[in-house]
Design a protein around this motif. Structure first.
Motif, PDB file in Angstrom:
ATOM      1  N   ASP A  25       6.582 -25.540   9.466  1.00  0.00           N
ATOM      2  CA  ASP A  25       6.649 -26.132   8.130  1.00  0.00           C
ATOM      3  C   ASP A  25       5.329 -26.774   7.712  1.00  0.00           C
ATOM      4  O   ASP A  25       4.972 -26.767   6.524  1.00  0.00           O
ATOM      5  CB  ASP A  25       7.783 -27.156   8.066  1.00  0.00           C
ATOM      6  CG  ASP A  25       9.158 -26.507   8.085  1.00  0.00           C
ATOM      7  OD1 ASP A  25       9.218 -25.258   8.080  1.00  0.00           O
ATOM      8  OD2 ASP A  25      10.169 -27.236   8.100  1.00  0.00           O
ATOM      9  N   ASN A  26       4.627 -27.355   8.641  1.00  0.00           N
ATOM     10  CA  ASN A  26       3.351 -27.987   8.305  1.00  0.00           C
ATOM     11  C   ASN A  26       2.357 -26.954   7.763  1.00  0.00           C
ATOM     12  O   ASN A  26       1.630 -27.215   6.801  1.00  0.00           O
ATOM     13  CB  ASN A  26       2.757 -28.697   9.522  1.00  0.00           C
ATOM     14  CG  ASN A  26       3.525 -29.951   9.890  1.00  0.00           C
ATOM     15  OD1 ASN A  26       4.151 -30.569   9.019  1.00  0.00           O
ATOM     16  ND2 ASN A  26       3.500 -30.319  11.158  1.00  0.00           N
ATOM     17  N   PHE A  27       2.335 -25.789   8.392  1.00  0.00           N
ATOM     18  CA  PHE A  27       1.466 -24.705   7.918  1.00  0.00           C
ATOM     19  C   PHE A  27       1.866 -24.287   6.511  1.00  0.00           C
ATOM     20  O   PHE A  27       1.010 -24.105   5.638  1.00  0.00           O
ATOM     21  CB  PHE A  27       1.557 -23.511   8.865  1.00  0.00           C
ATOM     22  CG  PHE A  27       0.808 -22.294   8.384  1.00  0.00           C
ATOM     23  CD1 PHE A  27      -0.533 -22.116   8.700  1.00  0.00           C
ATOM     24  CD2 PHE A  27       1.437 -21.329   7.604  1.00  0.00           C
ATOM     25  CE1 PHE A  27      -1.224 -20.996   8.249  1.00  0.00           C
ATOM     26  CE2 PHE A  27       0.757 -20.215   7.155  1.00  0.00           C
ATOM     27  CZ  PHE A  27      -0.584 -20.042   7.478  1.00  0.00           C
ATOM     28  N   LEU A  28       3.162 -24.126   6.290  1.00  0.00           N
ATOM     29  CA  LEU A  28       3.647 -23.681   4.982  1.00  0.00           C
ATOM     30  C   LEU A  28       3.279 -24.684   3.894  1.00  0.00           C
ATOM     31  O   LEU A  28       2.845 -24.300   2.799  1.00  0.00           O
ATOM     32  CB  LEU A  28       5.155 -23.464   5.032  1.00  0.00           C
ATOM     33  CG  LEU A  28       5.650 -22.374   5.988  1.00  0.00           C
ATOM     34  CD1 LEU A  28       7.169 -22.353   6.028  1.00  0.00           C
ATOM     35  CD2 LEU A  28       5.110 -21.007   5.584  1.00  0.00           C
ATOM     36  N   ARG A  29       3.451 -25.956   4.178  1.00  0.00           N
ATOM     37  CA  ARG A  29       3.096 -26.980   3.186  1.00  0.00           C
ATOM     38  C   ARG A  29       1.588 -26.974   2.911  1.00  0.00           C
ATOM     39  O   ARG A  29       1.155 -27.089   1.757  1.00  0.00           O
ATOM     40  CB  ARG A  29       3.535 -28.358   3.681  1.00  0.00           C
ATOM     41  CG  ARG A  29       5.044 -28.584   3.660  1.00  0.00           C
ATOM     42  CD  ARG A  29       5.376 -30.045   3.991  1.00  0.00           C
ATOM     43  NE  ARG A  29       6.798 -30.299   3.868  1.00  0.00           N
ATOM     44  CZ  ARG A  29       7.652 -30.255   4.900  1.00  0.00           C
ATOM     45  NH1 ARG A  29       7.192 -29.950   6.112  1.00  0.00           N
ATOM     46  NH2 ARG A  29       8.931 -30.497   4.717  1.00  0.00           N
ATOM     47  N   GLU A  30       0.788 -26.846   3.951  1.00  0.00           N
ATOM     48  CA  GLU A  30      -0.658 -26.896   3.794  1.00  0.00           C
ATOM     49  C   GLU A  30      -1.190 -25.680   3.039  1.00  0.00           C
ATOM     50  O   GLU A  30      -2.124 -25.786   2.226  1.00  0.00           O
ATOM     51  CB  GLU A  30      -1.326 -26.962   5.173  1.00  0.00           C
ATOM     52  CG  GLU A  30      -2.853 -26.989   5.141  1.00  0.00           C
ATOM     53  CD  GLU A  30      -3.412 -28.236   4.490  1.00  0.00           C
ATOM     54  OE1 GLU A  30      -4.555 -28.180   4.007  1.00  0.00           O
ATOM     55  OE2 GLU A  30      -2.695 -29.269   4.455  1.00  0.00           O
ATOM     56  N   MET A  31      -0.598 -24.515   3.259  1.00  0.00           N
ATOM     57  CA  MET A  31      -1.086 -23.284   2.650  1.00  0.00           C
ATOM     58  C   MET A  31      -0.396 -22.951   1.321  1.00  0.00           C
ATOM     59  O   MET A  31      -0.766 -21.978   0.663  1.00  0.00           O
ATOM     60  CB  MET A  31      -0.894 -22.107   3.614  1.00  0.00           C
ATOM     61  CG  MET A  31      -1.728 -22.196   4.889  1.00  0.00           C
ATOM     62  SD  MET A  31      -3.501 -22.129   4.568  1.00  0.00           S
ATOM     63  CE  MET A  31      -3.959 -23.831   5.003  1.00  0.00           C
ATOM     64  N   ASN A  32       0.571 -23.750   0.923  1.00  0.00           N
ATOM     65  CA  ASN A  32       1.347 -23.475  -0.293  1.00  0.00           C
ATOM     66  C   ASN A  32       0.427 -23.381  -1.514  1.00  0.00           C
ATOM     67  O   ASN A  32      -0.266 -24.340  -1.859  1.00  0.00           O
ATOM     68  CB  ASN A  32       2.391 -24.585  -0.491  1.00  0.00           C
ATOM     69  CG  ASN A  32       3.394 -24.241  -1.583  1.00  0.00           C
ATOM     70  OD1 ASN A  32       3.421 -23.130  -2.099  1.00  0.00           O
ATOM     71  ND2 ASN A  32       4.236 -25.211  -1.927  1.00  0.00           N
ATOM     72  N   ALA A  33       0.434 -22.229  -2.165  1.00  0.00           N
ATOM     73  CA  ALA A  33      -0.360 -21.932  -3.369  1.00  0.00           C
ATOM     74  C   ALA A  33      -1.859 -21.918  -3.113  1.00  0.00           C
ATOM     75  O   ALA A  33      -2.649 -21.822  -4.052  1.00  0.00           O
ATOM     76  CB  ALA A  33      -0.031 -22.907  -4.502  1.00  0.00           C
ATOM     77  N   ARG A  34      -2.274 -22.018  -1.875  1.00  0.00           N
ATOM     78  CA  ARG A  34      -3.696 -22.000  -1.551  1.00  0.00           C
ATOM     79  C   ARG A  34      -4.284 -20.595  -1.759  1.00  0.00           C
ATOM     80  O   ARG A  34      -5.405 -20.440  -2.239  1.00  0.00           O
ATOM     81  CB  ARG A  34      -3.907 -22.457  -0.101  1.00  0.00           C
ATOM     82  CG  ARG A  34      -5.356 -22.580   0.338  1.00  0.00           C
ATOM     83  CD  ARG A  34      -6.017 -23.815  -0.266  1.00  0.00           C
ATOM     84  NE  ARG A  34      -5.371 -25.039   0.200  1.00  0.00           N
ATOM     85  CZ  ARG A  34      -5.650 -25.665   1.360  1.00  0.00           C
ATOM     86  NH1 ARG A  34      -6.564 -25.151   2.172  1.00  0.00           N
ATOM     87  NH2 ARG A  34      -5.050 -26.778   1.675  1.00  0.00           N
ATOM     88  N   LYS A  84       8.072 -25.408  -5.103  1.00  0.00           N
ATOM     89  CA  LYS A  84       9.125 -25.668  -4.119  1.00  0.00           C
ATOM     90  C   LYS A  84       9.207 -24.491  -3.155  1.00  0.00           C
ATOM     91  O   LYS A  84       9.195 -23.327  -3.582  1.00  0.00           O
ATOM     92  CB  LYS A  84      10.465 -25.885  -4.815  1.00  0.00           C
ATOM     93  CG  LYS A  84      10.517 -27.146  -5.673  1.00  0.00           C
ATOM     94  CD  LYS A  84      11.850 -27.253  -6.408  1.00  0.00           C
ATOM     95  CE  LYS A  84      11.949 -28.570  -7.157  1.00  0.00           C
ATOM     96  NZ  LYS A  84      10.937 -28.692  -8.240  1.00  0.00           N
ATOM     97  N   ILE A  85       9.297 -24.776  -1.888  1.00  0.00           N
ATOM     98  CA  ILE A  85       9.383 -23.729  -0.878  1.00  0.00           C
ATOM     99  C   ILE A  85      10.853 -23.520  -0.522  1.00  0.00           C
ATOM    100  O   ILE A  85      11.493 -24.396   0.066  1.00  0.00           O
ATOM    101  CB  ILE A  85       8.586 -24.098   0.387  1.00  0.00           C
ATOM    102  CG1 ILE A  85       7.113 -24.330   0.035  1.00  0.00           C
ATOM    103  CG2 ILE A  85       8.711 -22.994   1.440  1.00  0.00           C
ATOM    104  CD1 ILE A  85       6.274 -24.842   1.197  1.00  0.00           C
ATOM    105  N   ILE A  86      11.403 -22.379  -0.907  1.00  0.00           N
ATOM    106  CA  ILE A  86      12.804 -22.054  -0.637  1.00  0.00           C
ATOM    107  C   ILE A  86      12.851 -21.254   0.661  1.00  0.00           C
ATOM    108  O   ILE A  86      12.312 -20.150   0.746  1.00  0.00           O
ATOM    109  CB  ILE A  86      13.425 -21.257  -1.802  1.00  0.00           C
ATOM    110  CG1 ILE A  86      13.179 -21.971  -3.141  1.00  0.00           C
ATOM    111  CG2 ILE A  86      14.906 -21.027  -1.544  1.00  0.00           C
ATOM    112  CD1 ILE A  86      13.698 -23.396  -3.206  1.00  0.00           C
ATOM    113  N   ASP A 124      15.712 -25.687   0.361  1.00  0.00           N
ATOM    114  CA  ASP A 124      14.256 -25.789   0.381  1.00  0.00           C
ATOM    115  C   ASP A 124      13.768 -26.302   1.732  1.00  0.00           C
ATOM    116  O   ASP A 124      14.564 -26.603   2.637  1.00  0.00           O
ATOM    117  CB  ASP A 124      13.743 -26.640  -0.783  1.00  0.00           C
ATOM    118  CG  ASP A 124      14.144 -28.113  -0.703  1.00  0.00           C
ATOM    119  OD1 ASP A 124      14.435 -28.614   0.403  1.00  0.00           O
ATOM    120  OD2 ASP A 124      14.144 -28.776  -1.761  1.00  0.00           O
ATOM    121  N   ILE A 125      12.475 -26.408   1.868  1.00  0.00           N
ATOM    122  CA  ILE A 125      11.857 -26.744   3.147  1.00  0.00           C
ATOM    123  C   ILE A 125      12.233 -28.146   3.632  1.00  0.00           C
ATOM    124  O   ILE A 125      12.163 -28.451   4.821  1.00  0.00           O
ATOM    125  CB  ILE A 125      10.324 -26.585   3.044  1.00  0.00           C
ATOM    126  CG1 ILE A 125       9.686 -26.490   4.427  1.00  0.00           C
ATOM    127  CG2 ILE A 125       9.720 -27.701   2.191  1.00  0.00           C
ATOM    128  CD1 ILE A 125       8.236 -26.052   4.394  1.00  0.00           C
TER     129      ILE A 125
END
Length: 449
Positions: free
Chosen positions: A4-13, A31-33, A43-44
């Motif tokens: 999850d940390n990776f997903l949050r950090e890379m979200n829309a990057r 929002k990450i579903i 969601d996440i």
């Protein structure tokens, strides 16, 4: 899958999102579903609201239909892909074409051309309309008529007949020869007409005027959504589509019913055209044909059009198509989804639950004066227009719309914003209790305005 940390950090990057500003998406991450079940998404952070958007007007069967999932899985193991360009086909595609023809038989449709989605379908239908007239010896019929507020996808042809300038201005000039009539939108229209039947007559008169001005021998087709979706869920008077059909017949113009949203039960009938008692010449379909589980679209045609192509010489060749047209996995999903759609009789549930949602929102309109207009009552399609001044019909500002949207989400329902409209298209299998969750969540959202 990364943590999850990776997903949050890379979200829309690295990913640019459709219908969004890439810079704004980085500043305010989407929002990450992560998962979904029934009519709820998760969601996440573990929040699990009812999905009142149905993915994007498409997850008609909800997220847990194992019959469709199994059909996709089985086909992947048997034949994951083969081309359907002239010369080869596959068993699933043949079966899917038969299932689609059966489903649309009452609408007078007898043939199907598969595509990868709704935008593909619209572009293909526009091409076929021009070719149809050329085959009949009327090559000057190249123009298209459509409605303002209409949405017909984002390909070059679809964007050209689109009636919402958000999807047009940045990309103009678009396809020449596309002309737009007023929308059957009783809340805002150039005639100041609030009576739906009278508005329908005035738009019909405007259509005749435009046809005569352009010269009937130059117009190929008129395309419309039976109920306008992304434009704000604009429900026409019951007479409107019949007026359009009669005018098209009078002037030799093909009628294309864009059923990408309204098909497969969303209106409380199996098609939007059937809902209004009209048989078009062609229909564009997608979304609910697989409940969004696999990207499939199509153009369905009646004998009037089909016979012209099939009896033509070499010029009847259809020189358009897609790598994934009649994709075997998609075709398997179509067969399973149509079977489940009929078994569950989703149109009947859509009619009942749609009425519940509509009546519930009308009660909220009595409570909140920010609600300017409520549109729905025909299946599970709902539009709520928010205003800062009800008397002046002043559109609500974007910041307030975002606040309402977030508060509604936190209270338990995912809805969609379309400018100053809240749009809803829940799965057609939704329950009475789940509609109540949407209504209570909207209540909380409006209170936060």
């Amino acid at each position: 899958m990364k943590d999850d940390n990776f997903l949050r950090e890379m979200n829309a990057r690295h990913l640019w999102h459709p219908m969004g500003h890439p810079g704004e998406q980085q500043a305010n991450a989407p929002k990450i579903i992560k998962s979904a079940a029934g009519v709820r998404i998760t969601d996440i952070d573990g929040h699990d609201p009812v999905d009142a958007v149905g993915g994007l007007w498409c997850v008609n069967l909800g997220y847990s239909n194992d019959v469709v999932k199994q059909a996709i899985s089985d086909q992947l193991w048997q034949l994951p892909y083969y081309s359907a360009f002239a010369g080869t086909t596959n068993p699933a595609a043949i079966e899917a074409s038969y299932a689609v023809q059966e489903f649309f038989a009452e609408d007078g449709m007898t043939r199907v051309f598969f595509t990868s989605g709704g935008s593909d379908s619209v572009d293909t239908a526009l091409r076929m309309a021009r070719q149809y007239h050329r085959l009949r010896g009327e090559p000057t019929r190249t123009k298209f008529l459509s409605l303002k507020k209409g949405y017909h996808g984002t390909h070059w042809g679809g964007a050209s007949v689109n009636g919402n300038n958000r999807f047009r201005i940045t990309y103009e000039p678009l396809l020449p020869g596309c002309f737009h009539l007023p929308s059957p939108y009783t809340y805002r229209n150039p005639f100041g007409e609030t009576n739906g039947a009278l508005l329908a007559q005035k738009i019909a008169a405007a259509m005749v005027d435009e046809i005569v001005f352009q010269d009937p021998s130059t117009i190929a087709a008129f395309i419309m959504e039976p109920i306008q979706g992304a434009g704000g869920v604009i429900v026409p008077d019951a007479s409107f589509m019949k007026h359009m059909r009669e005018i098209c017949d009078r002037y030799g113009i093909l009628m294309i019913s864009d059923e990408v949203i309204t098909g497969f039960g969303r209106t409380g009938d199996w098609t939007g055209a059937r809902h209004w008692g009209v048989q078009p010449d062609m229909m564009t379909i997608a979304k609910g044909i697989t409940s969004g589980y696999f990207p499939v679209g199509g153009v369905v045609l009646g004998d009037k059009v089909a016979e012209v192509f099939e009896k033509a010489g070499p010029e009847g060749n259809i020189w358009t198509g897609y790598t994934y047209s009649a994709h075997p996995v998609g075709a398997a999903a179509v067969v399973a989804c149509l079977s489940e759609t009929l078994r569950l009789d989703t149109k009947s549930n859509a009619a009942v639950r749609g009425a519940q949602l509509y009546e519930g929102v009308k009660k909220l309109a009595e409570k909140y004066d920010i609600i300017g207009d409520v549109r729905g009552g025909h299946g599970l399609m709902m539009g709520i227009e928010l205003v800062s001044d009800r008397e002046k019909k002043t559109p609500m500002d974007a910041a307030t719309m975002k606040r309402v949207h977030q508060a509604t989400y936190e209270a338990g329902a995912m809805v969609r914003l379309g400018a100053h409209n809240i749009l809803m298209s829940p799965p057609l299998v939704i329950s009475e209790a789940e509609i109540d969750v949407i209504l209570s969540s909207l209540d909380a959202g409006f209170a936060a305005a």
